[in-house]
Design a protein around this motif. Structure first.
Motif, PDB file in Angstrom:
ATOM      1  N   LYS A 159       0.891  -1.219   0.006  1.00  0.00           N
ATOM      2  CA  LYS A 159       0.216   0.064   0.093  1.00  0.00           C
ATOM      3  C   LYS A 159       0.871   1.433   0.089  1.00  0.00           C
ATOM      4  O   LYS A 159       0.560   2.425   0.571  1.00  0.00           O
ATOM      5  N   SER A 160       1.991   1.149  -0.626  1.00  0.00           N
ATOM      6  CA  SER A 160       2.876   2.545  -0.700  1.00  0.00           C
ATOM      7  C   SER A 160       2.159   3.387  -1.845  1.00  0.00           C
ATOM      8  O   SER A 160       2.427   4.661  -1.576  1.00  0.00           O
ATOM      9  N   VAL A 161       1.380   2.918  -2.695  1.00  0.00           N
ATOM     10  CA  VAL A 161       0.883   3.808  -3.628  1.00  0.00           C
ATOM     11  C   VAL A 161      -0.634   3.422  -3.915  1.00  0.00           C
ATOM     12  O   VAL A 161      -0.950   2.180  -3.642  1.00  0.00           O
ATOM     13  N   ASP A 162      -1.432   4.503  -4.526  1.00  0.00           N
ATOM     14  CA  ASP A 162      -2.679   4.140  -4.866  1.00  0.00           C
ATOM     15  C   ASP A 162      -2.890   3.786  -6.194  1.00  0.00           C
ATOM     16  O   ASP A 162      -3.885   3.046  -6.811  1.00  0.00           O
ATOM     17  N   LEU A 163      -2.007   4.109  -7.045  1.00  0.00           N
ATOM     18  CA  LEU A 163      -2.116   4.270  -8.427  1.00  0.00           C
ATOM     19  C   LEU A 163      -0.668   3.885  -9.076  1.00  0.00           C
ATOM     20  O   LEU A 163       0.499   4.428  -8.629  1.00  0.00           O
ATOM     21  N   ILE A 164      -0.577   2.712 -10.122  1.00  0.00           N
ATOM     22  CA  ILE A 164       0.707   2.908 -10.844  1.00  0.00           C
ATOM     23  C   ILE A 164       0.626   3.270 -12.342  1.00  0.00           C
ATOM     24  O   ILE A 164      -0.518   2.774 -12.769  1.00  0.00           O
TER      25      ILE A 164
END
Lengths: 317, 342, 144
Positions: A19-24
């Motif tokens: 969960k380091s990012v919401d979107l790649i």
């Protein structure tokens, strides 16, 4: 390439799991041969859409502006330079993004390949060991990948990401391009020859603004073109208005353009848009010792000054 | 069908004769790009080539045209409407998809409000189309009521059979054009060959898009979250609208200088953020999602209501030219396959 | 198209900063120093306020030459406006000449409030240069 694809997917999976990012933001397979497309991944089951190949030409930094969540972005050398400028201009904050840097061998220009085939349609294309295997209805052709690179890739000085959180793949050797030789050559032409070249190029322009919209550093809420009070330039394809549009857009990108080539690739009419940008890049380098997108610390050249800036262009009677 | 026959090698001299009475526009290659240009002799024209980059709508609906000019003194103001073209124009080498777009533009500009600028050009334009022998994988004219040899919007259609063209006469203008040009009638054998070519080409086309029931699905999925996903990569660059043969939105601007000036109509794009920006500052289509959705709805739903025709001719330019490969076929198929939507 | 007659007089626009160059022009006038009358003066608060569009719009509308003049470095009323102008216009001049605009159509100078003589000299030099270049054609907006 497959190896890099796998590595990107692994990185993406990890980032989502932690969960380091919401979107790649990365690339996926396009709907035509020799074509990849930007891709937005938010769930684990979408990760396998991500790919890496020689057609990942878009500058994904375009999609970073005005985002409020944490995002990972797949970025080639030029893309990371655009990210640096966007951070400096406060369009995105450094801690909002996870930069998945990829050393780039240059991207293949689909249109160059198409024009080498004299109008014959490409049905299938495969890339292997530095070669492009192109298949049509009644032909098969093998092309050397390096001969069909995008124009901007041919003059690239930063194939390796200049900033990254995760590096995917091994660094590549930078091409030993003698910087700005093409600009110097054009500078040596007479004003008539120069004027004629630009008249010819700008005559092709249909004022669609694809160049502006594809550029990651063009993010103004209201572009000068749309200003009506005052109206700086008209919106028809009048030669003078069109020339001023290109001159001023280039000027607004002085010291900010990272020469990713998104503009000239977006242009449907093949206008040589980057010619003006390259001239400004050369001038900014020579006069102010600055290159766009290389340093988060160095202040943008038109936001600062030196007391002893050159006055060689001025009138001293 | 009423048809003549012409050898491909005679096209050039045929065009030479037409150049005398018409402004003839034909596909010409310049620096690797193929576009319609004015030709002064037949050998400048290409006709065995891929479709032009720009659509031919520019000949009926130019990128910019002066509606009127004015000049004023202290007491008077004079308006002047520019005269129409001196010679009628002939567009040679149009594809059936592009020609079909003219039938839509006719409805838009010739409907309840008759646009004299468009109609004047239209009445003075002859359309000579060439049927497509090798439609591209990105072509989907057959999905939207057209076809590689459709005659919609054409005055004459050329159907290639080996080293000749069958010259199919579609309209009275076509008949008039060929009057006294000395072309032989096409015999049954040639007509059969042509029919065979048409059948074979149509059968080989990609399936394209399912338009059956599409309008209803679109109307009922306006608020579906899938639109966000489908349009996220759109740059709003507007290339699709500029190159599209059937897109026809325009802006009207004044360019004034001292005591004179002109009112100009020019191409606008629903993909530009300012397109629906209101004076209050409110914009009902604030992001690319709303604007792209609007484009799809306009073409595949609203125009069906207002003009009884799909606003797309399946030429595929928006697919091949989109900088981010936002493929309208993918968008339409995604909507068509939405579950829980009628 | 008008032929260039012997009597052709160039139209030159000079953007002068209020605190130095405009005052310098005033001083030239008060001192009764003669200089060519081709210049139309536009007063701006600072040379740094000048938007490149002013220069381009001038050229578009048929102005034959543009002069921009501000305070000497270190003397700007707003402290650093002229430094910004110096960087901007170095780039703009170079860019415009790269597109084929004749060298000498746009000129920049520093003229202080006490330099009435210099003002006249600059105007004379610029006017002479534009006379040799002839009427501007490159970016002029022709009636479309």
């Amino acid at each position: 390439m497959q190896e890099l694809t796998n590595m990107i997917r692994e990185v993406a999976r990890d980032l989502l799991k932690q969960k380091s990012v919401d979107l790649i933001i990365g690339f996926a397979q396009g709907t035509m041969p020799l074509c990849s497309t930007p891709c937005f991944v938010r769930q684990d089951d979408e990760v396998d859409r991500l790919i890496w190949d020689s057609f990942c030409e878009n500058n994904l930094a375009k999609y970073l502006v005005k985002r409020s969540n944490k995002i990972a972005i797949v970025a080639k050398g030029c893309d990371t330079r655009a990210v640096v400028e966007l951070i400096k201009e406060n369009q995105i904050s450094r801690d909002q993004i996870v930069i998945i840097g990829i050393p780039c061998q240059g991207m293949v220009d689909r249109r160059l390949v198409e024009s080498a085939l004299n109008g014959k349609e490409i049905q299938e294309a495969e890339e292997m060991n530095g070669e492009l295997i192109i298949k049509g209805k009644i032909f098969e052709k093998v092309l050397n990948r390096d001969e069909f690179l995008c124009l901007s890739c041919k003059t690239c000085t930063h194939r390796n990401p200049v900033i990254y959180d995760i590096l995917v793949g091994d660094p590549v050797t930078e091409i030993d391009t003698k910087p700005y030789l093409d600009v110097a050559k054009f500078e040596a032409l007479t004003p008539e020859e120069q004027g004629e070249y630009f008249s010819r190029e700008f005559a092709k322009c249909i004022r669609c603004y694809a160049c502006r919209n594809a550029c990651p550093l063009c993010y103004c809420q209201e572009c000068f073109v749309d200003s009506s009070k005052p109206q700086w330039i008209g919106k028809t394809t009048n030669a003078s208005d069109t020339a001023i549009f290109h001159i001023m857009r280039a000027f607004h990108l002085a010291g900010r353009c990272v020469e990713c080539g998104a503009c000239e690739r977006a242009c449907p009419m093949g206008v040589d848009i980057r010619k003006l940008n390259r001239k400004l890049s050369k001038d900014v380098k020579e006069r102010f010792d600055y290159e766009a997108g290389l340093s988060l610390e160095q202040v943008a050249p038109l936001s600062t000054f030196q007391p002893d800036d050159s006055e060689d262009f001025m009138l001293h009677p | 069908m009423k048809a003549k026959i012409i050898k491909k090698t005679d096209i050039s001299s045929f065009l030479d004769r037409l150049v005398k009475d018409y402004e003839v526009f034909a596909p010409v290659e310049k620096e690797g790009l193929i576009n319609f240009e004015r030709i002064s002799s037949g050998n400048e024209a290409l006709f065995d080539c891929p479709n032009t980059k720009m659509s031919p709508k520019q000949f009926l609906f130019p990128q910019s045209e002066t509606l009127f000019s004015y000049s004023s003194t202290k007491d008077t103001c004079e308006l002047e409407v520019p005269p129409g073209p001196e010679k009628p124009q002939l567009i040679f080498g149009i594809r059936p998809c592009d020609a079909m777009s003219f039938t839509l533009l006719d409805k838009v500009f010739g409907g309840d409000f008759k646009d004299p600028y468009y109609l004047n050009r239209r009445a003075n334009t002859i359309v000579v189309s060439i049927g497509c022998l090798s439609p591209k994988a990105t072509c989907f004219c057959t999905s939207v009521g057209g076809g590689p040899f459709s005659t919609e919007g054409s005055d004459i259609l050329l159907i290639g059979i080996g080293d000749k063209y069958v010259v199919q006469i579609v309209s009275d203008n076509g008949t008039k054009l060929l009057d006294k040009k000395g072309l032989e009638d096409a015999g049954k054998e040639k007509l059969d060959l042509a029919a065979g070519v048409i059948k074979k080409t149509e059968a080989a086309m990609n399936p394209g898009v399912e338009t059956e029931g599409l309008k209803e699905k679109l109307d009922n999925s306006f608020d579906d979250p899938i639109w966000q996903e489908l349009t996220e990569k759109c740059l709003g660059c507007g290339v699709c609208t500029y190159l599209c043969p059937s897109c026809h939105c325009f802006d009207i601007v004044d360019e004034a200088a001292d005591s004179g000036g002109k009112r100009i109509r020019l191409w606008d794009s629903c993909q530009f953020p300012l397109f629906t920006l209101q004076a209050s500052g409110f914009n009902p289509r604030p992001t690319v999602k709303e604007r792209f959705r609007q484009r799809v709805m306009h073409k595949f739903s609203y125009l069906l209501d207002s003009c009884g025709q799909i606003g797309c001719v399946g030429c595929g330019r928006c697919i091949t030219e989109c900088p981010v490969n936002l493929d309208i076929r993918q968008v339409l198929n995604s909507i068509a396959q939405l579950e829980g939507v009628k | 198209m008008m032929a260039e007659s012997k009597d052709w007089q160039p139209k030159i626009v000079a953007f002068l900063c209020n605190w130095c160059s405009y005052a310098g022009a005033d001083l030239a006038g008060i001192s009764r120093i003669q200089y060519p009358t081709n210049v139309r003066v536009i007063r701006v608060p600072c040379s740094g306020r000048i938007n490149p569009f002013f220069i381009l719009a001038s050229l578009q509308h048929g102005i034959d030459g543009v002069l921009i003049s501000g305070c000497h470095p270190g003397e700007c009323h707003y402290l650093t406006g002229n430094y910004s102008a110096r960087r901007k216009f170095a780039l703009l001049k170079s860019l415009l000449e790269y597109t084929g605009l004749e060298e000498g159509r746009i000129q920049f100078s520093w003229i202080s409030a006490s330099e009435g003589v210099k003002f006249a000299k600059v105007i004379a030099e610029v006017t002479e240069k534009i006379k040799t270049l002839g009427p501007a054609k490159k970016l002029v907006k022709n009636p479309s």
